[in-house]
Design a protein around this motif. Structure first.
Motif, short mmCIF file in Angstrom:
data_model
loop_
_atom_site.label_atom_id
_atom_site.label_comp_id
_atom_site.label_asym_id
_atom_site.label_seq_id
_atom_site.Cartn_x
_atom_site.Cartn_y
_atom_site.Cartn_z
N ASP A 14 36.91 -31.73 -7.23
CA ASP A 14 38.34 -31.85 -7.54
C ASP A 14 38.73 -33.30 -7.30
O ASP A 14 38.48 -33.85 -6.21
CB ASP A 14 39.14 -30.90 -6.65
N GLU A 15 39.35 -33.94 -8.29
CA GLU A 15 39.68 -35.36 -8.19
C GLU A 15 41.19 -35.58 -8.32
O GLU A 15 41.69 -35.94 -9.39
CB GLU A 15 38.92 -36.14 -9.25
N PRO A 16 41.94 -35.40 -7.25
CA PRO A 16 43.41 -35.54 -7.32
C PRO A 16 43.88 -36.95 -7.57
O PRO A 16 45.06 -37.16 -7.87
CB PRO A 16 43.87 -35.03 -5.94
N GLN A 45 31.44 -28.66 -8.45
CA GLN A 45 32.50 -29.35 -9.19
C GLN A 45 33.43 -30.04 -8.20
O GLN A 45 33.85 -29.45 -7.21
CB GLN A 45 33.28 -28.37 -10.06
N LYS A 62 34.24 -32.46 -16.63
CA LYS A 62 34.44 -32.32 -15.19
C LYS A 62 33.23 -32.86 -14.44
O LYS A 62 32.08 -32.64 -14.84
CB LYS A 62 34.68 -30.86 -14.81
N SER A 103 37.95 -33.74 -1.33
CA SER A 103 37.06 -32.88 -2.11
C SER A 103 35.60 -33.24 -1.89
O SER A 103 34.71 -32.40 -2.11
CB SER A 103 37.42 -32.98 -3.60
N ASP A 124 47.07 -37.62 -14.96
CA ASP A 124 47.26 -36.31 -15.58
C ASP A 124 47.42 -36.38 -17.09
O ASP A 124 47.83 -35.40 -17.72
CB ASP A 124 48.52 -35.63 -14.99
#
Length: 257
Positions: free
Chosen positions: A128-130, A126, A119, A203, A134
């Motif tokens: 968040d990497e949308p 941290q 991560k 993010s 996936d």
């Protein structure tokens, strides 16, 4: 005398000319619409040619955001205007290539960046990497904390397992970072296939303001609006001509006797 008198009324004539191309006012408005449309249409293209540059991304290192062979439009920017989360175009000879490279900025001068447990963390937060896939290709290999030197950038590809990005150059003197001056443009949209504008990753807002979108939407609106005016103005004459040739129904005023 009881003579019979006849009164005849002359046909009434409208004030506007109903020639084959419509009224004079209509013709003038039509011409004005075409002229304005051409200004908007050509102006939008000219503005775009000055502000944007097209690039073809040859690899999948930015997938799924940008696929291999995708055509992008990148706004010409100064490297000093680049912020975290931007996808930028840069050239750095220390990366063993003189060709433009497309990567995402994840940290700027003064930031500390690291990967723990796959991560991304920046300044201990941290991220968040949308925009990542996936399917496991997004996992970062762990690397120790890097402090980004002033005036430099730390960049990663969105497909982490196959991207030759800053993590592949950590042993260099600059610890994988790239000078801001090496950046020539910021990617705004994928135009082929027509995936549209890139989404700004919110993010990174916890670390500072994001870049504002470029003027691409405004340019597209000018081009589309100009095209509509040109087509609409140009169609007025044929439509008016067709309407003027339609048979008229009804009769004129009857004679009064």
């Amino acid at each position: 005398m009881g003579g019979e008198s006849t009164t005849r009324t002359a046909p009434r004539s409208g004030g506007a000319s109903r020639g084959p191309a419509g009224s004079r006012t209509g013709q003038r408005l039509s011409g004005l619409a075409v002229a304005l449309g051409l200004v908007l249409f050509l102006g939008g293209f000219a503005w775009g040619a000055v502000v944007y540059r097209p690039y073809t991304v040859p690899t999948s290192s930015m997938a799924p955001t940008i696929g291999a062979g995708d055509r992008v439009l990148a706004q010409r920017v100064d490297g000093g205007d680049v912020r975290r989360g931007d996808v930028v175009v840069f050239t750095d000879k220390t990366w063993v290539t003189n060709a433009p490279v497309v990567k995402r900025v994840v940290a700027v001068g003064g930031d500390t960046v690291a990967s723990t447990g796959g991560k991304l963390t920046v300044n201990g937060k941290q991220i968040d990497e949308p925009y990542l896939a996936d399917d496991g290709l997004a996992d970062l290999q762990n690397f120790p904390t890097v402090t980004v030197p002033k005036g430099r950038l730390f960049l990663l590809g969105d497909e982490r397992s196959g991207s030759l990005d800053s993590t592949a150059h950590l042993t260099d003197a600059a610890k994988g970072t790239v000078a801001r001056s090496a950046v020539s443009a910021r990617v705004d949209a994928v135009v082929w296939p027509m995936n549209g504008m890139l989404v700004r990753p919110t993010s990174f807002e916890q670390l500072g303001a994001l870049s504002s979108p470029g003027p691409l939407r405004t340019m597209v609106a000018l081009i589309v609006g100009g095209g509509v005016l040109v087509l609409g103005g140009g169609a007025y004459g044929p439509i008016a001509n067709r309407l003027s040739k339609r048979p008229r129904t009804g009769t004129g005023p009857a004679d009064a006797r």
